[in-house]
Design a protein around this motif. Structure first.
Motif, PDB file in Angstrom:
ATOM      1  N   ARG A 287       0.816  -1.211   0.000  1.00  0.00           N
ATOM      2  CA  ARG A 287       0.000   0.000   0.000  1.00  0.00           C
ATOM      3  C   ARG A 287       0.852   1.264   0.000  1.00  0.00           C
ATOM      4  NH1 ARG A 287      -4.948  -1.052   4.270  1.00  0.00           N
ATOM      5  NH2 ARG A 287      -5.917  -2.803   3.160  1.00  0.00           N
ATOM      6  N   ARG A 288       2.096   1.119   0.417  1.00  0.00           N
ATOM      7  CA  ARG A 288       2.956   2.293   0.546  1.00  0.00           C
ATOM      8  C   ARG A 288       3.990   2.382  -0.565  1.00  0.00           C
ATOM      9  NH1 ARG A 288       1.594   0.868   5.924  1.00  0.00           N
ATOM     10  NH2 ARG A 288       3.139  -0.796   6.060  1.00  0.00           N
ATOM     11  N   LEU A 289       3.874   1.504  -1.566  1.00  0.00           N
ATOM     12  CA  LEU A 289       4.835   1.525  -2.664  1.00  0.00           C
ATOM     13  C   LEU A 289       4.684   2.798  -3.499  1.00  0.00           C
ATOM     14  CD1 LEU A 289       4.744  -2.177  -3.935  1.00  0.00           C
ATOM     15  CD2 LEU A 289       6.513  -1.058  -2.567  1.00  0.00           C
ATOM     16  N   VAL A 290       5.822   3.309  -3.938  1.00  0.00           N
ATOM     17  CA  VAL A 290       5.839   4.462  -4.838  1.00  0.00           C
ATOM     18  C   VAL A 290       5.744   3.943  -6.273  1.00  0.00           C
ATOM     19  CG1 VAL A 290       7.171   6.451  -5.626  1.00  0.00           C
ATOM     20  CG2 VAL A 290       7.261   5.753  -3.222  1.00  0.00           C
ATOM     21  N   PRO A 291       4.817   4.425  -7.067  1.00  0.00           N
ATOM     22  CA  PRO A 291       4.688   3.941  -8.451  1.00  0.00           C
ATOM     23  C   PRO A 291       5.977   4.152  -9.250  1.00  0.00           C
ATOM     24  CG  PRO A 291       2.777   5.262  -7.823  1.00  0.00           C
ATOM     25  CD  PRO A 291       3.788   5.432  -6.727  1.00  0.00           C
TER      26      PRO A 291
ATOM     27  N   ARG B  94       8.334   5.445 -12.092  1.00  0.00           N
ATOM     28  CA  ARG B  94       8.355   6.711 -12.819  1.00  0.00           C
ATOM     29  C   ARG B  94       9.254   6.581 -14.045  1.00  0.00           C
ATOM     30  NH1 ARG B  94      10.938  10.572 -10.722  1.00  0.00           N
ATOM     31  NH2 ARG B  94      12.053   9.445  -9.070  1.00  0.00           N
ATOM     32  N   VAL B  95       9.020   7.411 -15.015  1.00  0.00           N
ATOM     33  CA  VAL B  95       9.869   7.452 -16.197  1.00  0.00           C
ATOM     34  C   VAL B  95      10.292   8.896 -16.441  1.00  0.00           C
ATOM     35  CG1 VAL B  95       7.866   7.616 -17.754  1.00  0.00           C
ATOM     36  CG2 VAL B  95      10.087   6.820 -18.638  1.00  0.00           C
TER      37      VAL B  95
ATOM     38  N   SER C  23      11.893   3.607  -6.916  1.00  0.00           N
ATOM     39  CA  SER C  23      12.439   4.130  -5.666  1.00  0.00           C
ATOM     40  C   SER C  23      12.139   3.229  -4.473  1.00  0.00           C
ATOM     41  CB  SER C  23      11.904   5.538  -5.406  1.00  0.00           C
ATOM     42  OG  SER C  23      10.488   5.540  -5.352  1.00  0.00           O
ATOM     43  N   ASN C  24      11.548   2.065  -4.721  1.00  0.00           N
ATOM     44  CA  ASN C  24      11.229   1.112  -3.651  1.00  0.00           C
ATOM     45  C   ASN C  24      12.378   0.113  -3.501  1.00  0.00           C
ATOM     46  OD1 ASN C  24       8.271   1.955  -3.323  1.00  0.00           O
ATOM     47  ND2 ASN C  24       8.373   1.437  -5.503  1.00  0.00           N
ATOM     48  N   ASN C  25      13.030   0.154  -2.357  1.00  0.00           N
ATOM     49  CA  ASN C  25      14.171  -0.741  -2.139  1.00  0.00           C
ATOM     50  C   ASN C  25      13.763  -2.142  -1.708  1.00  0.00           C
ATOM     51  OD1 ASN C  25      16.203   1.206  -2.740  1.00  0.00           O
ATOM     52  ND2 ASN C  25      15.903   2.125  -0.727  1.00  0.00           N
TER      53      ASN C  25
ATOM     54  N   GLY D  45      14.974  -0.640  -6.211  1.00  0.00           N
ATOM     55  CA  GLY D  45      15.861   0.512  -6.163  1.00  0.00           C
ATOM     56  C   GLY D  45      16.592   0.829  -7.454  1.00  0.00           C
ATOM     57  N   GLU D  46      16.214   0.196  -8.547  1.00  0.00           N
ATOM     58  CA  GLU D  46      16.964   0.348  -9.799  1.00  0.00           C
ATOM     59  C   GLU D  46      16.530   1.581 -10.592  1.00  0.00           C
ATOM     60  OE1 GLU D  46      18.129  -2.215 -13.850  1.00  0.00           O
ATOM     61  OE2 GLU D  46      16.419  -2.820 -12.624  1.00  0.00           O
TER      62      GLU D  46
END
Length: 255
Positions: free
Chosen positions: A61-65, A67-68, A90-92, A125-126
């Protein structure tokens, strides 16, 4: 008279309790909806309402979508365009084993003149670079572009480890109307890399990207190395401005 009324009241209360208990028992045993991960109630063994335990991980629920970054377009001959894209996770703690992306190129009238749908993946995190080389659309006809992301399938980092793959001994040279990037692909992982897509970007002395291309290397065994070469088309007028020290390479490793 009073005793009679009191007696009727007591009997009525008694039967009301009995019927209420029976009704509650019927509801609880047969009519009540079973606990679920969508009932808005903290039940089962959930950590938060409708997540954790038998339900999905609350961290989802707290994941950041994903981005491009804004796409970069390069001239690829008289009738072609190369597109460079960079996706960010940005999700490690989570990677995406699969996601869809859709590239649209627009003309000066705002009309879509090119559309391409692809799938990819991204590790926790990539920052992932992708190149679509020599697309069949004239560079001069393009006013703008956009990339839309959908269908992200999240996977825990522990279930989606990133292969340890690097490039070394990178050499940048120019050869006529092209730049040549060569080097060594190194697989430091304890498993086979079935395919490695290696991208290269020719960069000017002022840091501006001039053009990009890619190559692929198949079946790189565990703890082994393989050479590669990338041929990047460049204009003759750009060659004096290229900086070999700024050449950029990136790898997409597929197990």
């Amino acid at each position: 008279m009073l005793r009679r009324i009191l007696k009727q009241f007591l009997y009525g209360s008694f039967y009301l309790i009995i019927f209420g208990a029976v009704g509650f028992g019927v509801y609880w045993g047969f009519l009540r909806a079973a606990p679920s991960c969508f009932d808005g109630v903290l039940n089962q063994n959930e950590e938060e309402i409708d997540c954790g335990g038998v339900c999905e991980d609350c961290a989802l629920r707290r994941l950041v979508p994903l981005r491009v970054d804004p796409t970069q377009l390069f001239h690829a001959g008289e009738f072609g365009t190369t597109v460079f894209m960079q996706f960010r996770n940005s999700n490690n703690n989570y990677g995406a084993s699969s996601f869809n992306y859709e590239l649209n190129l627009y003309d000066t009238a705002g009309k879509v003149i090119f559309n391409q749908k692809e799938k990819s993946f991204i590790y926790p995190g990539e920052i992932k670079a992708l190149v679509l080389p020599a697309l069949a659309v004239k560079f001069e006809d393009i006013l703008r572009s956009d990339v839309k992301i959908s269908g992200t399938s999240w996977v825990k980092a522990g279930d989606f480890p990133r292969p340890e793959v690097i490039v070394k001994d990178v050499i940048f040279k120019t050869d006529g109307a092209r730049a040549v990037v060569s080097g060594i692909l190194v697989n430091k992982s304890p498993f086979l890399i079935s395919k490695a897509i290696i991208g290269g970007i020719a960069v000017a002395k002022n840091g501006i990207y001039i053009n990009a291309s890619l190559t692929s290397v198949a079946d790189t065994a565990a703890f082994s190395e393989k050479p590669f070469q990338i041929f990047i088309p460049v204009l003759a007028s750009d060659i004096p401005n290229l900086d070999p020290a700024l050449v950029r390479t990136f790898v997409e490793a597929i197990r």
